[in-house]
Design an enzyme around this catalytic site. Structure first.
Site, PDB file in Angstrom:
ATOM      1  N   ARG A  17      13.588 -23.425  63.774  1.00 24.77           N
ATOM      2  CA  ARG A  17      12.642 -23.092  62.702  1.00 24.77           C
ATOM      3  C   ARG A  17      11.283 -22.949  63.364  1.00 24.77           C
ATOM      4  NH1 ARG A  17      11.987 -25.701  56.799  1.00 24.77           N
ATOM      5  NH2 ARG A  17      13.636 -24.157  56.545  1.00 24.77           N
ATOM      6  N   HIS A  25      14.199 -15.673  56.451  1.00 26.81           N
ATOM      7  CA  HIS A  25      14.926 -16.944  56.284  1.00 26.81           C
ATOM      8  C   HIS A  25      16.401 -16.593  55.997  1.00 26.81           C
ATOM      9  CE1 HIS A  25      15.683 -21.050  55.658  1.00 26.81           C
ATOM     10  NE2 HIS A  25      14.941 -21.325  54.615  1.00 26.81           N
ATOM     11  N   GLN A  69      18.948 -19.070  54.340  1.00 27.99           N
ATOM     12  CA  GLN A  69      18.681 -19.233  52.907  1.00 27.99           C
ATOM     13  C   GLN A  69      19.345 -18.092  52.120  1.00 27.99           C
ATOM     14  OE1 GLN A  69      16.778 -21.775  51.265  1.00 27.99           O
ATOM     15  NE2 GLN A  69      17.848 -20.830  49.581  1.00 27.99           N
ATOM     16  N   ASP A  99       9.617 -18.391  44.729  1.00 31.11           N
ATOM     17  CA  ASP A  99       9.374 -19.313  45.845  1.00 31.11           C
ATOM     18  C   ASP A  99       7.900 -19.725  45.773  1.00 31.11           C
ATOM     19  OD1 ASP A  99       9.541 -20.763  48.221  1.00 31.11           O
ATOM     20  OD2 ASP A  99       9.449 -18.999  49.524  1.00 31.11           O
ATOM     21  N   CYS A 124      14.430 -21.313  46.475  1.00 30.96           N
ATOM     22  CA  CYS A 124      14.930 -21.890  47.733  1.00 30.96           C
ATOM     23  C   CYS A 124      14.584 -23.361  47.871  1.00 30.96           C
ATOM     24  CB  CYS A 124      14.377 -21.103  48.910  1.00 30.96           C
ATOM     25  SG  CYS A 124      12.580 -21.091  48.953  1.00 30.96           S
ATOM     26  N   ARG A 179      23.481 -24.389  50.733  1.00 35.95           N
ATOM     27  CA  ARG A 179      22.959 -24.241  52.101  1.00 35.95           C
ATOM     28  C   ARG A 179      23.973 -24.799  53.091  1.00 35.95           C
ATOM     29  NH1 ARG A 179      17.676 -23.716  53.409  1.00 35.95           N
ATOM     30  NH2 ARG A 179      18.614 -23.331  55.446  1.00 35.95           N
TER      31      ARG A 179
HETATM   32  N1   CP Z   1      14.895 -24.020  51.516  1.00 33.17           N
HETATM   33  C1   CP Z   1      14.622 -24.610  52.686  1.00 33.17           C
HETATM   34  O1   CP Z   1      14.709 -24.018  53.755  1.00 33.17           O
HETATM   35  O2   CP Z   1      14.246 -25.918  52.582  1.00 33.17           O
HETATM   36  P1   CP Z   1      13.682 -26.821  53.745  1.00 33.17           P
HETATM   37  O3   CP Z   1      12.328 -26.264  54.120  1.00 33.17           O
HETATM   38  O4   CP Z   1      13.580 -28.195  53.173  1.00 33.17           O
HETATM   39  O5   CP Z   1      14.614 -26.758  54.910  1.00 33.17           O
HETATM   40  N1  NVA Z   2       8.414 -19.554  51.938  1.00 27.44           N
HETATM   41  C1  NVA Z   2       8.590 -20.969  52.184  1.00 27.44           C
HETATM   42  C2  NVA Z   2      10.036 -21.299  52.270  1.00 27.44           C
HETATM   43  C3  NVA Z   2      10.341 -22.750  52.484  1.00 27.44           C
HETATM   44  C4  NVA Z   2      11.814 -23.013  52.616  1.00 27.44           C
HETATM   45  C5  NVA Z   2       7.876 -21.350  53.462  1.00 27.44           C
HETATM   46  O1  NVA Z   2       7.969 -20.601  54.441  1.00 27.44           O
HETATM   47  O2  NVA Z   2       7.220 -22.388  53.482  1.00 27.44           O
END
Ligand code: CP
Ligand code: NVA
Length: 308
Positions: free
Chosen positions: A103, A130, A133, A225, A265, A293
């Site tokens: 990530r 993502h 997701q 989101d 998400c 997930r």
């Molecule tokens: N939706 C998602 O990716 O959640 P987290 O940021 O908690 O991993």
């Molecule tokens: N768009 C959000 C998604 C979190 C899972 C972010 O990048 O923070």
């Protein structure tokens, strides 16, 4: 040849469906007592530059359920590209573990990891997309409607990483995708161009609006989101002034089809992009989606390891 999971657009519809089939099979198997140790002896290193609940725990549990193991590497431990170059990290970890999940902030960094690693690299969210997701989102829609083909998916809010992957999976699998974003918060133009190209082959209709009420007409799925993604915190005051008309509330949901489901998400900012009433209401599938997930990731992992 190793295969990476960097973007859903890198996979054919047939490959994506194969991953869903594995996910559905492993979900059923797990629910009826537990998974066979498909990934016995396999290890996954998980590099995180940003916080996570779902991605971290669902990957960890997916590996454990399948007889493998996962290792969490926090931002401070690794110092991706700071303490050590990405190329060196990728080559060192390739000798210790069997796959990497990362990530990251900069999308180029996960691509760089994949370039230098001799093991599969999975994108666990970047500033651009993502994909894991989107796999769970699609799985949730398939469970609800039996397919993604010709389903009307409407996204309301920021044209962010989650929206990019959702648009691409809709285009790949022939769902119709509508989005309403405020001016200045549109999807990246290159991501839209790619979606249009994919949609030419699948017949998926892509529509772009400013008005959320227009975007949710005939929607079977409404998706939203956060208004402020991780890394954009200093913009949050400005965004909180722009985004309120894009809140997914009872009124907006009532303008969609009767059988509409609402997805997010998570993490949710209740009272901002979504109201409690909607998040906890009868149309909400937020928690099955979050649970998916883990099931989606089992499919991705088994597919990449060639252990179906
Ligand atoms: N939706 C998602 O990716 O959640 P987290 O940021 O908690 O991993
Ligand atoms: N768009 C959000 C998604 C979190 C899972 C972010 O990048 O923070």
């Amino acid at each position: 040849m190793k295969r990476d999971f960097i973007a859903v657009s890198d996979f054919s519809a047939q490959e994506l469906n194969q991953i869903f089939d594995i996910s559905i099979r492993l979900k059923k198997e797990w629910k009826s007592g537990g998974n066979r140790p498909l990934l016995k002896g396999k290890t996954l290193a998980m590099i995180f530059q940003k916080p996570s609940l779902r991605t971290r725990i669902s990957f960890d549990m997916a590996m454990r359920h399948l007889g493998g193991d996962a290792l969490y590497l926090s931002p401070n431990e690794i110092g991706l590209g700071k303490r050590e170059s990405i190329a060196d990290i990728a080559r060192v970890l390739s000798g210790y573990v069997d796959a990497l999940m990362a990530r990251v902030f900069d999308h180029a960094h996960v691509i760089e990891l994949a370039k230098w690693a001799s093991i599969p690299v999975i994108n666990g969210l970047s500033d651009y997309n993502h994909p894991c997701q989107a796999m769970a989102d699609a799985l949730t829609i398939i469970e609800e409607f039996g397919t993604l083909k010709d389903i009307n998916v409407s996204y309301v809010g920021d044209g962010n990483n989650v929206a990019v992957s959702l648009m691409h999976i809709c285009a790949k699998l022939g769902a119709n995708f509508s989005i309403a974003t405020p001016a200045g918060y549109d999807l990246p133009p290159l991501a839209v161009d790619l979606a249009k190209k994919i949609a030419e082959g699948t017949g998926s209709a892509l529509k772009f609006f400013r008005d959320p009420h227009e975007a949710v007409k005939n929607a079977q799925v409404i998706y939203t989101d956060t208004w402020t993604s991780m890394g954009q915190e200093e913009e949050s005051a400005k965004r909180e002034k722009v985004f309120p008309p894009y809140q997914v509330n009872q009124q907006l949901v009532s303008e969609a089809r009767k059988d509409v489901i609402v997805l997010h998400c998570l993490p949710a900012h209740r009272g901002q992009e979504i109201t409690d009433e909607v998040a906890d209401g009868i149309h909400s599938r937020l928690f099955p989606q979050a649970h998916n997930r883990m099931h989606a990731q089992k499919g991705i992992l088994a597919y990449l390891f060639g252990k179906e």
